[in-house]
Every structure is written in C-alpha cells, then in structure tokens.
Design an enzyme around this catalytic site. Structure first.
Site, PDB file in Angstrom:
ATOM      1  N   PRO A  61      -4.678  15.584 -15.652  1.00  0.00           N
ATOM      2  CG  PRO A  61      -3.189  17.131 -16.499  1.00  0.00           C
ATOM      3  CD  PRO A  61      -4.563  16.598 -16.688  1.00  0.00           C
ATOM      4  NE  ARG A  62      -0.542  11.745  -9.855  1.00  0.00           N
ATOM      5  CZ  ARG A  62       0.522  11.107  -9.418  1.00  0.00           C
ATOM      6  NH1 ARG A  62       1.412  11.731  -8.681  1.00  0.00           N
ATOM      7  NH2 ARG A  62       0.714   9.840  -9.709  1.00  0.00           N
TER       8      ARG A  62
END
Lengths: 636, 248, 221
Positions: free
Chosen positions: A328-329
């Site tokens: 995830p970012r």
C-alpha cells in the site's frame, strides 16, 4: 455529541434500509428547491447532474474556466469495483474488508460497506455514459490489480481513468445545463458560507473575471471541492486546489476530521529545483511491473545502470515479501523515505528511489511494456528528457490525497444542517489511508448514488421552511466579511508574495508534519506556523486590482492553508499512535512498522474551530466495529 | 540562462492589448515554461507591478487549462505537448520568446494570456453527451464492445479541450474538438442512438459560437497535445452528411 | 434547417470534384494537339465541334459553368466567415510551420485559376462561340489554328504554365480535402485516396503543362 446517524440493521442491509425509509419529495415540489453545488470534479458534477435529473434546480460553481478541468482529471490508474469479472474471489465484502484494512481501521464500517456496494452500479453508469474502459479482445471489461489488494478489481481507461470518468460526469452536467436544470458559474470562487437559523442557506462567491462579489441562496449547499494536499505547496495536486471552501465552512461551525491524514504517493517525480511548482504523479500501475530499489551502500554515486544486481536493495520486496512492490501507498512511501533518510537516495538531490523495468522488459518484451505504459514513459521523457526504457525512472513520495476533510455523517451531511460534503472534501471512507483507485470510486459514488438520496431526505423537511432570499441580513454580513478580507489583502504593502508564504508553509509541513511526525516536530510546527501567519498578515504583497488577479486568489487560499496547517499539527499531535498515513515516530516497532493504539484512539477526531489563535476543540466519534476484527495491518 | 520575453498584456475584454518586453535571467533548463513565468511574476510583484495572468492548473498536461502561443506556435515549439509540459531546455540562452494568448473571435481575451473558452462548453451542451441518467444503466458487461472499438473511442475521447486546435487553425475552426467528441460517442454502441441529432446540433453550434470551418490544413493534429487524428473530422463530416441525407 | 458552413463546404467539395472530372476530359481532348499537325487539325476541330453540338454535352457544360461560379462564390462566402472567426491577428505568427503552404492558400491559388479562366474563356470559348472562325477541310471551325498561333507567344506560355502550377497545388490539396469533407475517414481508404489524389494532380498538371511547351518548341522551330 456528534452522531453519525448510521442506519439500523445488518451491515449488508444498512444502505437498503436507509433507501427504503428515507423521505422522498414529489416531482412537482422538486422544482421549488434550489441546491448549490460547489466544485465540478467527479463528486460535484455527478451530484449536480443527478440531482438535476431528479428535477431540482442546481447552481454549479467552479473556479476553473470550465467544469471539465477539475483535478479529478489527473487520476491515472483506475477505479475499483467488486464486479469479480476476473473470477478471482472478489466480492462486496472482500472489497469492504480491503478498504477498511487499507484505512488501518479508522473508518466507519457502514460507510465503507456502502462504498463497496455502490461500486457495482458505478461501472454500469460510467459505461452507459460512454467511458471507454479497457476491454479484452472478447469485448468484455478488463481489470488490473492495484496496490494493497490481492484481486484484480480495477477498471481503467489507459492512464486517463480520471479524465474519462470526468468527461462522463461533465457531459452529464452539460446535458442538464442544456435542459435548463443546471446553471454553471465558472471562474467563480466560493468565499463564504451563509447560514440562516443555523442552517446552510447560501454562499458568497467572487466572480474571478470581473471581481464582483455575488450572493447565492439555496435550500442546501454541497461542497465537493476536493482535497487540500496543496497545503504542502509541492504536491501532485493542481495549482488551484485549495481548502478555502471547506475551511470557511469549518470556521462557520462544520467540524473537520482526520485533518493530518494525508497520503503521500510513492510514485511521483522528485523535486529537482527550488523553483519547482509541482511533483508530477506517475501512475501507480507502474508498480505492477516496475521494481523499486536503491543502492545498498549509502552515498553510492555510480551511474545507476552500473550498479550490479547484488548491490541493489529491493527494499519493498525485502521487507514485505507478500505484497512486495505492490505494498500500500503509505507503507511504500514511508519505506522510501526511510531509505532516502538513510542516505541511499539517488538522483541529483539524493531524494529519489529507482523504479526499474529492466526485468519486466527482459521477461515480457519491450513491446508489451510499451503497450502497457507507453504514454507514461513518454511523459517521463517529456519532463526529464530521459529514456526510462534504458535506465530506471527516479521516483519519490509526494503529498497526494487527503483522507481528512469535513466531518460528515452517514448522510454525507456536515455538522451544519443543509451543508453536505462529497468526495475528497469529506473525511468519510478511507480511514487513515486510501487504497489506490478508491478515490475515483468514492467521489463518483458520493455524487451519483449517495447524495441524490440523502439530500432529498434532508430537503423534505425544508419544503415548508421560510424562503430565504439574498436580501437576508446574513448575506450582507457574510459579504461584508469577504469584502473586508479582500480589501485588506489589496492594501497590505508588505514584502513577500503569497507563493513565498505558501512555499515556506509547505516545506515546514513536509519536514514536521509529513510522512512521519514526532511530538516535538509538531509542537515546533505549531509555533512556526503561528509566526508565519502573523508575518503573512503584515508582510504580504499583492499587486494588481480586484478584477482578474491570480495573486489575490492565492492570498485567500494561502491564508486558509496557514490556519489549516495549524489544525493539521494539532490533529497529528493529539493522536498518539501510528495509523495509516499518520506515522508518529514514537509509536513504531523495532523494525520500523507502525503501532496502532486501538484502546485509546479508535475514534474519529472531529475538530471545532474556536476562533483565530485559539486552540481548536476536539470532539470524538467512537468507531464501532461489529463485523470486522481489528488486526495489525501487516503486508509482510 | 537568460531570455528576452515579449508578452501580450491586455487589461480586459474591451481594451486593446500590446506586446511588452521583459528580460528574465537565472532560468534553469529544468524549469517548465510556466515555472519560468512564475519566476518572472515573482519579480514583477517585487517591483510592484501587476503579474502576467495566464490559465494553468494541473501542470501535468491533462486538465487543458494552460495554453498560449509561444514563438508563434500553439503550446510552443514542440508538437503534441501542453504548455505546462514544455521545458526550458527547448530554448536557447539569449533567445527572444514571443508569448501571446490563443486567438480566435470565439476565444475572447479576458486579461493578458487568459481567454474565455466557454464556446467549447456550449458545443458539448448542444449534444456532446449520451443521454443516460443515473439509474438507467444496464449491467456493464451486457453490451460487449470490441477491444479495437474501445481503443478507437478512447483515442477520440482523449481530448483535453485546451483549444490549441482552434489557436493554430488559420480559420479558427473547432472541427477537431467537435469531431473528437462526435467520434468518441458514435463509435460506442451506447452513443449511436442519438448520433444523427447530435452531429447536426453540434456542427450548428460550432458555427453559432463563431468558429470558422475546417479547410483540412491538418495543423491541429500536429499541435494537439493528445495527438488526436484529423480523420475524426472525416468521420464527423460523414456522420453529418449521413444525417442530412437520412433526415426526415 | 439552418445552413451551416459545413454545407457550404459540401458544395465546394462536390463542385470541386466535378471540375476535377472535367479536367480529365479536357486534358484528353487537348492531348490530340500532340498528334502530327495534319491529323491533329482535323481531330481537334471535329472534337471541338462535337462538344458544342450535343445536347448531353450542353447540359454538362451548363453544370460546368455553374460549378465554377458556385465554387468561387462559396469560397468567397467561407473566406469571409473565416476572416471573421479569426478575430485579432497574432503579432508573431509561425503557425505555417505545421501545415503545407498550399493548404493554407487555396484562396490565392483559386484566384489565380479564376483569372486564368477568364483569359482562357475569352481567348477560346468566346472566340469559338461568338467570333468568326475560318473553317477547316471538313467544314468544322478551325480552332486548331487559333490555339497553335496563340502558343507561339512566349508571354502567353508563361501565363499558362504559371496558372497550371497554381492549379497543380490547388488540386494537390483540393482533391483530398474534398474527400474528407464528403466524409472519408477510414484510414486505409483515406490513404489510398490521398495517393490517388497526388497521382491525379501530377498527371493533370504535367499533362496540361506539356501541351503549350510542345507547341511552342515544335512550331517555332
């Protein structure tokens, strides 16, 4: 106390229950009701068009020269929907769970479930409008995978998914303009919310061409004005993105939530100079085939291609073997920052990491990679003059998406009755971190499917309410405040441009309230921002007149950013845990992973404005998880 | 590096404008063209002068807001590029650079380099949409669309509405803009139903806005940041002629 | 229904293509001038007579006159619309770099052709129709002699050759432009038409250019 007004029933039935019992308005009565929609991005356009289709009178405002230019156009990667066309185990529940988990368990179950549920209809709607989503050779819709999930549920239109969805919504809006149900006010900026008897009844807007200050009244006001990531100055956002509409609503009493939860996108182009105005986003889809690495050795000055395989540190693959480059970012961005801070960064300012396609090109062939990412490679070449087929791209994290925004209940209504916030302008669905391709989804779902049910539910109670015209003293009062501020800006004879203050604020926030924060840095930031605000109030210099004047526009926006920046720091300071995009260095494991504190912080912080220079007041909305079990968010 | 700029300055719609000279020093080749203008504006503020107004927003080539004539070319010397994506490495030290707004009768100048492109909105309003209200949509996979068809529709839909096609056209024609929309919608099965009505309305609106006609010089395709093909103009004409012939 | 500039363009395209077709017929007729003088005189005069007598040809000739007039008139109307559409002029204009010169100057090329046509009609068509011409052996009006004698003059040759060059450039853009206006968009066929248009333009231009030169150099020596 603040009440989220979540409907009764099982999680999966809540939205149906709501729709079954919400109040309706007879078609003949709808044309008696006016609604102001500020912002024409995906949320604003879709909401305005849909309400107009139902028969309400809409006034649509945007500061750009055309509704089509809202920054939704810049979203590249895609839009998620639990269609399960790939037959890889996706479902509404799975998508709900991924989003809740991706948000580090800091969002409402009911809202997130509704988001996943409505995702199905959104794809249908977009296709019907003519959005050219990618298709397989058999003619059916194609999907790709995105960071943070293990299924392929992302629908996309090359690298322009946002632009294409936006065109669909814009055209729907234009259709209603020609039907006479929507009046557009382009080159107009909302400068204040007008409240009568505690309810939102209109706005004060400035015509950015003539400089005229206009009053507009309505039965409800919708703010779909996007995110405020531009507070950092250098960001992936458009130059005009701002917080002014929601901030001025906040100062009128609407609460703000998750203010410091700002996502840093891991695949942006790094800063290379002091005059830079923008950190361009390179689609996250690049991470499907690109491998991220830095040299193992700090301060390695060799040409990147000369660094042998065994001296490269593929840190995402190393730290998160399950998700690797598709982590995830927030995790990817933080991991990059960790390496850059350790001195392993690359590029002229040593502030970047490599995104390498050599393996993908070797395995899949150059043509395949060209077909998938050709436009992105061309864009990279255009901006940097470098051929990324031959050498690694340089990327670095940049401020991107604001999970925070105006606090809204399940109806998307703020704490001010009649004031709604949609899309990125509200805080609701992404918790402390947003998953890729969920923002287009949320803004569309808010605009097409949720607000058109919840706004009439509110308006049904307003049919008998007294008609408010722009002659009401509340309008005069609001207009006066706006005029005074503009005059003050024009008459200040300071030394520094609005950009100067904006850049200073941005740098300060990047350092002290950015990818990671500490109690110390935040306390320092609050002091410094206060000082900067004071300097702004005296040292600002604006040239030009009250007509077309971009400096005057900037001044108002920067003034609001300065106040917002302070609230961001209070929010980050108060939350003594690390969750999602909010990483407090004090709260981490020995190997640098975030430590969440569900015992003490499993709530939504909702801040109330108490006046200039005063500390904001915190309200808490406890987060109740009936369906999912809170777990440590591990992508290892 | 150092550049000699000649920039169009105009107070408002009614007033007459003029080219004004500026010297800008200390430009880095990594700057984008708009960042170079930022630099100049910052210095103008310091001198107490009104800044040069220009439209810009996303600065990544997708919103279509920016656009100016640079050295006599729409979006500057490079083809297929927006002004914000043009970088100073495309200019030489000591060069004189002429900067003007996009000109057309249908694009009145508001101030300096800012223009009014609402004519484009009006063209879309006249029929550039598929009439699908929220709630009417069928299941998205119920109408298969061939891969090539979707890609072709995308090529047309990629238009960002910047107006370079009009600016570079000797007739100030909006044919590329209008035809791209007509092509996008008519290629898709969902858009075919309204095709005849749409093309007639949009072509008429193009005239009503005061755009000229297309004489197929094909300059627009060269300057279009999305490199939209002039063949779409052919398709618009085909659709128009067909609609004229079949009209009851 | 409201008239649009696109309708005007359609008139331009249809009349233009008809004129293109006529040029082929005209060239074929003129090629007779390349035969040995004795045969050429009889052939050419007979052919000229044929063109003036037949009712079918007569109708076509009226269509031809109409086409020329309509092509010119609509060009004028469209040019006026365009000038209005342009608004103010660029101070520094390098737009020419991205399109061909002839595509931007069809009006100028067309005007040259129109002036040429006036001279051309006056010298041959008018003389043939209303002037007094000697008859040849077969009793047909002897246009051949007129043609041969007029092409003995150097300035006349230059006038004709320059006009043909203008015609060539006009055709080069006009032929394909007409096909686009009529709605040809399929990439493959658009390319075929473009190549055909080039070949056609070159053939017509060089064909017409050859004849006066042939006469000038053959009969002067």
């Amino acid at each position: 106390m603040i009440d989220a007004k979540i409907p009764e029933g099982n999680l999966a039935d809540k939205w149906s229950n709501y729709k079954d019992s919400s109040k309706l308005i007879n078609p003949a009565n709808r044309k008696k009701l006016d609604i102001i929609v500020v912002g024409t991005g995906l949320a604003g356009s879709s909401c305005a068009a849909t309400l107009a289709e139902q028969g309400y009178n809409i006034k649509s405002f945007c500061f750009q020269d055309s509704a089509r230019r809202a920054h939704s156009v810049a979203a590249q990667g895609g839009v998620n929907a639990a269609k399960n066309y790939k037959n890889d185990g996706d479902s509404v529940y799975r998508m709900f769970y991924d989003t809740i988990k991706g948000g580090d368990f800091r969002s409402r179950e009911a809202n997130v479930y509704r988001l996943a549920e409505c995702s199905l209809a959104l794809i249908d709607q977009a296709v019907a409008q003519g959005v050219p989503f990618a298709r397989e050779y058999g003619g059916y819709l194609n999907n790709r995978s995105f960071g943070g999930v293990q299924v392929s549920r992302t629908f996309y239109a090359r690298g322009q998914t946002g632009q294409q969805l936006m065109i669909g919504a814009y055209q729907a809006l234009m259709r209603q303009v020609s039907a006479g149900k929507v009046k557009t006010y382009t080159r107009h900026e909302m400068l204040d919310l007008v409240m009568v008897d505690g309810k939102a009844r209109g706005i004060i807007a400035r015509n950015l061409e003539t400089g005229e200050i206009e009053r507009h009244s309505a039965n409800a006001v919708v703010l779909a004005t996007g995110g405020y990531g531009k507070v950092y100055y250098l960001s992936t956002l458009a130059m005009g993105c701002n917080t002014s509409a929601i901030w001025r609503a906040h100062k009128k009493g609407a609460l703000m939530s998750g203010v410091s939860w700002i996502q840093f996108h891991p695949t942006c182009l790094p800063q290379i100079g002091e005059t830079q105005s923008k950190l361009t986003l390179m689609s996250e889809s690049l991470r499907n085939d690109g491998r991220i690495w830095v040299p193992k050795k700090a301060g390695d000055d060799r040409v990147l291609n000369d660094i042998p395989e065994e001296e490269r540190d593929y840190y995402l693959e190393r730290r998160y073997p399950t998700f690797g480059n598709l982590s995830p970012r927030d995790i990817s961005s933080r991991a990059a920052k960790e390496r850059i801070d350790a001195g392993c960064g690359v590029g002229p300012m040593k502030n970047a990491v490599c995104l390498d396609f050599s393996k993908a090109i070797k395995e899949q062939g150059l043509t395949k990679i060209e077909e998938k990412y050709g436009n992105l490679f061309r864009m990279y070449d255009k901006i940097n003059g470098v051929d990324a087929y031959k050498e690694p791209m340089l990327i670095s994290p940049a401020a991107h998406f604001t999970m925070g925004g105006l606090w809204v209940d399940y109806n998307l209504m703020t704490t001010i009755p009649g004031l709604f916030a949609l899309g990125e302008a509200n805080f609701s669905d992404h918790g402390a971190n947003r998953l890729g391709a969920n923002s287009l989804l949320q803004s569309c779902v808010d605009g097409y499917f949720i607000a058109p049910y919840t706004i009439p539910n509110y308006l049904s109670g307003e049919l008998k309410a007294e008609k408010v015209t722009t002659d009401h003293p509340a309008f005069a009062e609001a207009e006066k405040v706006v005029r005074e501020q503009l005059e003050r800006f024009l008459n200040l004879k300071g030394r520094f441009s609005a950009d100067h203050f904006h850049k200073t604020l941005g740098k300060l926030l990047y350092d002290k309230c950015g990818l990671s924060r500490t109690k110390e840095s935040l306390e320092q930031a609050i002091v410094e921002i206060k000082a900067l605000k004071k300097s702004f109030d005296h040292e600002l210099k604006i040239t030009g007149d009250e007509q077309v004047n971009s400096e005057l526009e900037k001044a108002g926006r920067v003034s609001d950013f300065l106040e917002l920046g302070e609230l961001m720091c209070y929010d980050a300071l108060q939350r003594e845990e690390s969750c999602g995009a909010h990483f407090r260095e004090e709260y981490q494991t020995a190997d640098g992973e975030a430590v969440r504190n569900d015992e003490d912080f499993c709530y939504v912080s909702a801040w109330e404005w108490k006046g200039e220079g005063k500390q904001p007041e915190l309200h808490k909305e406890p987060l109740v998880f009936d369906t999912v079990k809170l777990s440590v968010r591990s992508y290892k | 590096m150092k550049l000699y700029l000649k920039v169009w300055r105009q107070e408002n719609r009614e007033s007459k404008g003029d080219m004004v000279s500026y010297v800008v020093e200390g430009i880095s080749e990594h700057m984008s063209f708009l960042e170079m203008l930022d630099l100049l504006n910052e210095r103008l503020i310091q001198k107490g002068e009104r800044v040069i107004e220009f439209d810009h927003d996303c600065r990544e080539g997708i919103c279509g807001a920016c656009g100016m004539m640079i050295n006599g070319r729409a979006h500057g010397p490079l083809s297929g590029t927006t002004t914000c994506q043009l970088h100073m490495r495309s200019f030489k030290d000591g060069e004189t650079v002429y900067i003007e707004p996009f000109r057309a009768a249908a694009f009145p100048v508001l101030r300096d380099l800012k223009i009014d492109r609402s004519g484009f909105d009006h063209i879309i309003q006249s029929g550039g949409y598929i009439s699908a209200s929220t709630g009417q949509a069928p299941e998205s996979n119920s109408i298969p669309i061939a891969h090539e068809t979707t890609e072709a529709a995308f090529d047309a839909a990629a238009c960002i509405g910047c107006g370079a096609c009009v600016a570079t056209c000797k007739n100030s024609s909006a044919a590329l803009f209008t035809s791209a929309k007509i092509s996008h919608l008519v290629l898709l099965p969902q858009g075919k139903l309204e095709a005849a009505d749409r093309v007639i309305k949009m072509v008429s609106q193009m005239d009503a806005e005061g755009f000229g006609h297309c004489s197929n010089t094909e300059a627009c395709e060269v300057e279009c940041p999305q490199e939209i093909s002039v063949l779409h103009i052919g398709r618009m004409n085909y659709q128009y002629n067909k609609a004229l012939i079949l009209k009851k | 229904m409201k008239q649009t500039t696109l309708m005007y363009k359609l008139v331009m395209a249809v009349t233009g293509l008809f004129l293109c077709f006529f040029l082929i017929i005209h060239l074929l007729g003129n090629l007779q001038l390349l035969s040995p003088p004795a045969i050429a005189r009889e052939q050419f005069n007979w052919y000229s007579h044929l063109l003036s007598g037949n009712i079918l040809i007569k109708i076509i000739s009226y269509v031809l006159y109409l086409s020329i007039i309509a092509h010119a008139v609509y060009a004028l109307i469209l040019t006026r619309v365009n000038i209005k559409a342009q608004g103010s002029q660029y101070v520094y204009d390098k737009r020419g770099q991205v399109s061909s010169w002839n595509s931007r100057n069809m009006g100028i090329l067309g005007t040259i052709i129109l002036i040429f046509l006036v001279i051309h009609f006056k010298d041959y068509w008018y003389v043939y129709k209303f002037g007094h011409l000697p008859l040849d052996a077969k009793g047909n009006k002897d246009l051949y002699s007129i043609v041969i004698s007029s092409f003995q003059q150097g300035w006349y040759i230059i006038l004709y050759e320059l006009s043909f060059i203008a015609l060539g450039f006009h055709l080069l853009h006009g032929f394909f432009s007409a096909s686009r206006t009529l709605g040809l968009y399929q990439p493959k066929y658009a390319k075929v038409v473009r190549v055909f248009g080039w070949a056609y333009s070159l053939l017509i231009t060089f064909g017409f250019m050859l004849i006066p030169l042939y006469i000038y150099f053959n009969f002067n020596s």
